[in-house]
Design an enzyme around this catalytic site. Structure first.
Site, mmCIF file in Angstrom:
data_model
loop_
_atom_site.group_PDB
_atom_site.id
_atom_site.type_symbol
_atom_site.label_atom_id
_atom_site.label_comp_id
_atom_site.label_asym_id
_atom_site.label_seq_id
_atom_site.Cartn_x
_atom_site.Cartn_y
_atom_site.Cartn_z
ATOM 1 N N CYS A 116 -0.306 -8.796 9.951
ATOM 2 C CA CYS A 116 0.542 -9.488 10.908
ATOM 3 C C CYS A 116 -0.183 -10.704 11.466
ATOM 4 O O CYS A 116 -1.394 -10.817 11.380
ATOM 5 C CB CYS A 116 0.933 -8.552 12.045
ATOM 6 S SG CYS A 116 1.556 -6.953 11.522
ATOM 7 N N GLU B 254 -8.303 -7.695 -13.371
ATOM 8 C CA GLU B 254 -7.833 -8.745 -12.458
ATOM 9 C C GLU B 254 -6.578 -9.423 -13.013
ATOM 10 O O GLU B 254 -5.643 -9.730 -12.266
ATOM 11 C CB GLU B 254 -8.945 -9.773 -12.235
ATOM 12 C CG GLU B 254 -8.563 -10.960 -11.373
ATOM 13 C CD GLU B 254 -8.190 -10.599 -9.943
ATOM 14 O OE1 GLU B 254 -7.643 -11.477 -9.249
ATOM 15 O OE2 GLU B 254 -8.411 -9.446 -9.516
ATOM 16 N N GLU C 39 1.216 -8.444 -9.070
ATOM 17 C CA GLU C 39 1.402 -8.945 -7.707
ATOM 18 C C GLU C 39 2.529 -9.948 -7.597
ATOM 19 O O GLU C 39 3.325 -9.886 -6.645
ATOM 20 C CB GLU C 39 0.103 -9.609 -7.218
ATOM 21 C CG GLU C 39 -0.988 -8.648 -6.801
ATOM 22 C CD GLU C 39 -2.232 -9.380 -6.335
ATOM 23 O OE1 GLU C 39 -2.754 -9.022 -5.280
ATOM 24 O OE2 GLU C 39 -2.683 -10.310 -7.035
#
Length: 607
Positions: free
Chosen positions: A2, A480, A487
């Site tokens: 946040c 990776e 992602e």
């Protein structure tokens, strides 16, 4: 996770709050809101959309004191009722982190007659402070008292309509800094949100509480003891966090890697030798008998650690273990006071990595090194040694330049350890320094392959699964690459050591499962060729990132993209670049939100 922005100034601060939230969008969020002290009451605006929608909804709002927030859901679904700020009576609160005893507080406050209108842990803070104000009317003292009842991690900012012009902020475990200037005083989760108004930053420590007005800043501890914190002039510029001519921040950050690497390696490139002092004044003493190394890290940073393990053991002869930080502190391990703990984090505030570092220290392992991109972060402050990667601000959630600069830092660490262990000859040292100097140029040449990678990405648009293969020190690079594809394109991807293909994953291979392989021309190339033949024999579609001089031949169902040169031990840094570009362009074809992928956050400051 946040983001918090707070402002007390002599002019309308709503544009400052909104612009600050825009700069914090990279952290990941699902709702946004702001609260200001109006003429007679708290005025609050909340939205489950992007900050731009909050900006439109707050048009016409004006105030000189206010707080704002972007929320990444932990307690309660993303909704307007769960969005911050939360209000109780005369006060409004924004909060980052997790309050672990919120259920107990909720029960106690409900018994006092407070009505909860959200599912969040944050609302318990608002009611707790409001309850405390009944017996302690001064807002600063009330927040000091209330914070003593909170268990967990938090950064909070509080305003009270009955005490206009004043903001109280506090931190325990979650990052929070102050921005000070002649025209007002501010607080935020990171410096990028405040560069619009000041470069003078004060980094709060755990347990600090500050009272801000337009003309003053007062910092105390929870018990009210006054403290002084130094003012640091941020080296960031507002331009550094602007998108410029790029379509996305991730694209910008992929192409910033030559410069980021040059900046990171400047301290090495200008020297004829590599000295332990690069990591701090005590480095030679702490590292001399360090054996083994332990690297706690998360996500992309853990992949840099796994790569470094190959370097450290092969070149320096030092055993190295890599631990997923979120697991390390919860298992029984065997402490070793000689062990060097190398904590890796882009932000330096990653909650799991910070907790792992503290756990290691609690076991008597005090030899600690931070590899981090943020000089004033918690992990850097809590380690005896540090190496700042100087990648500059990284806004895209999917890390690019932070990863390659971490690899560069870890290779430098490897050379220092090898030198201390007398395993590095002067000739080898000179050769590696020259390779490091040339690295930015080599990366630039790889970036020139973008147009060819775009063609490959087009073929991935309708795929749902992908397999990444690598061998040796390129296996973590395959990991990776798979993470990047997951992602930002939402294509399910897995990475395996190529030799493990026949031990299970080969069952998945067919014409709909693209297989991406990293194929440097090293000592494992012949083994890898055999593994690729196994895929080809099952009708699999192969995409191979090979070196210029490799003898892998393109044929039906086998696509070859050749990197300009083989780069020896530093090859992993070059080979990850096309994987980043492949993921980026696959995401473009699929139309996903590249910089802000769903459900993810940039700086993960909660467990």
């Amino acid at each position: 996770m946040c983001g918090i922005v707070a402002a007390a100034a002599g002019k309308n601060i709503v544009p400052v709050l909104v612009e600050g939230l825009k700069k914090l969008e990279y952290r990941g969020y699902d709702s946004a809101g702001l609260a200001v002290i109006g003429h007679s009451e708290i005025e609050r605006v909340r939205s489950t959309g992007r900050v731009a929608e909050l900006e439109a909804a707050s048009a016409g709002t004006s105030a000189i004191t206010g707080i704002a927030h972007t929320r990444w859901a932990t307690h309660g679904i993303p909704s307007e009722r769960n969005a911050h700020p939360h209000v109780s009576g005369s006060i409004a609160v924004v909060h980052n982190g997790i309050i672990e005893n919120y259920e107990t507080l909720r029960g106690e406050l409900t018994a006092q007659g407070y009505v909860f209108t959200s599912d969040t842990d944050t609302e318990s803070i608002a009611h707790l402070i409001q309850s405390t104000l009944k017996t302690e009317p001064d807002l600063l003292k009330a927040v000091q008292i209330a914070c003593r009842h909170l268990v967990g991690a938090y950064a909070i900012a509080v305003i009270d309509q009955n005490q206009p012009g004043k903001i109280i902020v506090s931190r325990e475990g979650s990052p929070l800094l102050l921005g000070v200037s002649d025209t007002g005083n501010y607080a935020a989760s990171d410096a990028s949100a405040l560069l619009q108004v000041t470069r003078n930053m004060v980094y709060l420590e755990n347990g600090d509480i500050a009272e801000l007005t337009a003309t003053s800043v007062k910092i105390t501890r929870l018990d009210g003891t006054p403290v002084e914190r130094p003012v640091h002039v941020s080296q960031l510029s507002a331009a550094a966090v602007e998108l410029g001519n790029y379509q996305h921040y991730m694209q910008k950050e992929i192409f910033e890697q030559p410069e980021a690497l040059a900046n990171t390696l400047e301290i090495v490139g200008g020297s004829k030798s590599i000295q332990p002092g690069i990591f701090g004044a005590e480095a030679a003493t702490l590292m001399a008998d360090a054996d083994p190394l332990l690297i706690p890290a998360c996500g992309t940073s853990s992949h840099s650690g796994y790569t470094a393990r190959y370097w450290l053991e092969a070149l320096a002869g030092v055993p190295c273990n890599v631990e997923i930080a979120s697991e390390y502190r919860y298992r029984t391990s065997v402490p070793n006071p000689r062990q060097l703990i190398v904590a890796i984090s882009q932000s330096g505030e990653t909650a799991d990595t910070l907790a792992a570092l503290r756990h290691a220290k609690s076991l008597g392992q005090t030899k600690t090194l931070a590899i981090c991109n943020v000089p004033e972060s918690a992990i850097v402050r809590e380690c005896a040694l540090r190496f700042i990667t100087r990648a500059g601000p990284e806004i895209g959630v999917a890390s690019a330049k932070a990863f390659t600069t971490q690899l560069a830092a870890l290779f430098v660490l490897t050379l220092v350890m090898a030198k201390l262990k007398q395993r590095l000859t002067p000739e080898q040292e000179a050769s590696y320094i020259e390779q490091l100097r040339h690295l930015p140029v080599a990366v630039n040449k790889v970036l020139e392959l973008e147009s060819e990678i775009k063609v490959w990405a087009q073929r991935f648009a309708d795929k749902h699964h992908a397999l990444f293969l690598g061998r040796g020190m390129h296996y973590p690079i395959a990991m990776e690459g798979a993470l990047k594809l997951k992602e930002i394109s939402y294509i399910h991807a897995e990475a395996y050591p190529a030799g493990e293909l026949k031990h299970g994953p080969l069952a998945l291979v067919d014409s709909d499962m693209p297989v991406i392989s990293i194929a440097p021309n090293d000592q494992l190339i012949d083994k890898l060729k055999s593994n690729l033949k196994e895929v080809q024999a099952r009708g699999g579609e192969l995409y191979v990132f090979a070196d210029k001089d490799s003898e892998i031949v393109e044929s039906e169902g086998v696509y070859i993209l050749r990197l300009p040169e083989h780069y020896g031990e530093l090859s992993p840094i070059l080979h990850v670049i096309p994987l980043q570009l492949l993921s980026y362009h696959a995401a473009l074809v699929k139309g996903t939100d590249v910089d802000k992928p769903r459900n993810l956050a940039k700086s993960v400051t909660v467990e």
